[in-house]
Design a protein around this motif. Structure first.
Motif: not given
Length: 432
Positions: A336-344, A421-424, A358-363
């Motif tokens: 659900a977080l990943a689907e939010r705007p700004g969480m690409q 933490a993600l948002e910040a 969960f894997e973090l990417v630049t795009d």
């Protein structure tokens, strides 16, 4: 100066730099909570790297260890064997997949279990080659390092590796490696690189741990079983991190309906006490000569007592079902977080049971790794009272390993911290 600052100075002066540590100095822990030297409370979503599956200091584990300590703490099984070791071997023989006679040896660490599984495979087959996979982690000993599919930090600066260890690509759909791709390279290796009649074993993690919690597709494990049967190769399941109820089954291989010839296990087996095991086909385990396997502390009585209690707790509290339930809570929230705007930046959410990353990417086009953001999220979560760990061959995944006994409200609290933490971290990165 705080107690934590003092301990850090002492650590820097006295402990080898190569022993990586975090900035949390523990003084007390209970179930899924941990308190540091300054009294700060943390929710522990590392669980000692999948060790405390039954939580910190589960009462039944502590009672079992206390009772054993009243009898004896060490005799060395080679010198004066004891019933607890035998009984645990019987239980593990019965618990591991496979409708065939099995035997078990107990050792102390996951790396020891892997080393001994390779020794057994070589002794049984008379062959010396071993095939592992990219992204795999199998320990820090010499053979363990050779088997690892990640150079930094596990192989870096340590010179030549043992010969006749080969690596095939592990399937990873997120990075464009299909099951067919992986199997194709493996089959080509057996035609062009190493004679299959020289291969003693193929070793594989059903869910890669350090590699980023990449789940081996069921069809991949089934095809590995077929390849091994075709060429007389033994299949070793490295269940050190994925085993002992972590993925919703006692062993992760069970999800694929596959039985390995040898199973290595450790971490969650003894609820925080050092114990590992190799369980497998009786004729394979027995191939090693008398005295050829074992160790002074192998199957320590206190750790064995703890393991019996862990197995009891898993059954009594239905921790396999609990792992599935906790994993669903985590996965649903992260998706659900990943689907939010700004969480690409969340490129993929993956896992099995309560082994989620969960894997973090630049795009999301190139899926290029964002290691800086990964580190920032881990640090931000720690500042807010949650322990999480990075992983992955590109150091850009965050793994979540809560104790399987974590109360639902603490799981929810931890997920709130992850979201914050993600948002910040994303906001800070955007402002930089």
């Amino acid at each position: 100066m705080t107690a934590t600052q003092d301990l850090k100075l002492r650590r820097d002066a006295a402990v080898a730099t190569g022993v990586a540590t975090r900035g949390i100095y523990a003084v007390r822990a209970e179930n899924a909570e941990l308190w540091d030297a300054d009294g700060k409370r943390f929710i522990d979503f590392a669980a000692g790297i999948a060790v405390n599956n039954t939580g910190h200091r589960h009462p039944k584990v502590m009672q079992a260890v206390a009772a054993q300590s009243e009898a004896f703490t060490h005799t060395c099984f080679h010198v004066a064997p004891y019933e607890g070791y035998i009984a645990l071997a019987e239980r593990l023989n019965a618990a591991t997949p496979g409708d065939f006679a099995k035997k078990t040896m107990l050792v102390t660490t996951g790396a020891e279990a892997v080393e001994n599984a390779v020794k057994m495979a070589r002794a049984f087959t008379g062959r010396s080659g071993v095939i592992a996979f990219s992204g795999g982690f199998h320990g820090r000993t010499l053979m363990g390092m050779a088997l690892c599919g990640k150079v930094n930090p596990y192989k870096k600066s340590f010179g030549a590796m043992p010969p006749e260890v080969h690596h095939a690509p592990f399937p990873n759909a997120f990075h464009g490696v299909s099951v067919a791709d992986s199997l194709g390279v493996l089959e080509n290796m057996l035609r062009s690189t190493i004679d299959p009649e020289r291969v003693a074993a193929i070793i594989v993690e059903p869910v890669q741990g350090e590699g980023g919690f990449v789940v081996a597709p069921a069809e991949f494990l089934r095809e590995l079983r077929k390849i091994c049967d075709t060429y007389g190769i033994l299949l070793i399941a490295d269940e050190v991190q994925a085993g002992i109820a972590r993925t919703g089954k006692m062993y992760a291989f069970e999800h694929a309906g596959v039985a390995a010839d040898l199973v290595t296990m450790a971490k969650g087996l003894a609820g925080g006490f050092p114990l590992s095991a190799v369980t497998g086909r009786a004729e394979v385990v027995d191939a090693a000569p008398v005295g050829g396997i074992g160790g002074t502390y192998a199957g320590n009585p206190l750790a064995v007592a703890a393991a019996h209690a862990v197995l009891d707790v898993i059954a009594e509290e239905d921790l396999c079902a609990r792992a599935t339930e906790i994993g669903a809570m985590i996965t649903e929230r992260l998706v659900a977080l990943a689907e939010r705007p700004g969480m690409q930046a969340i490129g993929e959410v993956r896992g099995l049971g309560a082994m989620v990353a969960f894997e973090l990417v630049t795009d999301r086009v190139t899926n290029a790794p964002d290691t800086g953001l990964t580190q920032a999220i881990v640090a931000e979560a720690e500042a807010r009272g949650l322990i999480i760990l990075p992983c992955g061959t590109r150091a850009n995944a965050i793994r979540l390993l809560p104790p399987l006994t974590t109360p639902k409200e603490q799981v929810a609290e931890a997920l709130d911290i992850i979201e914050a933490a993600l948002e910040a971290a994303i906001a800070t990165a955007a402002a930089a």
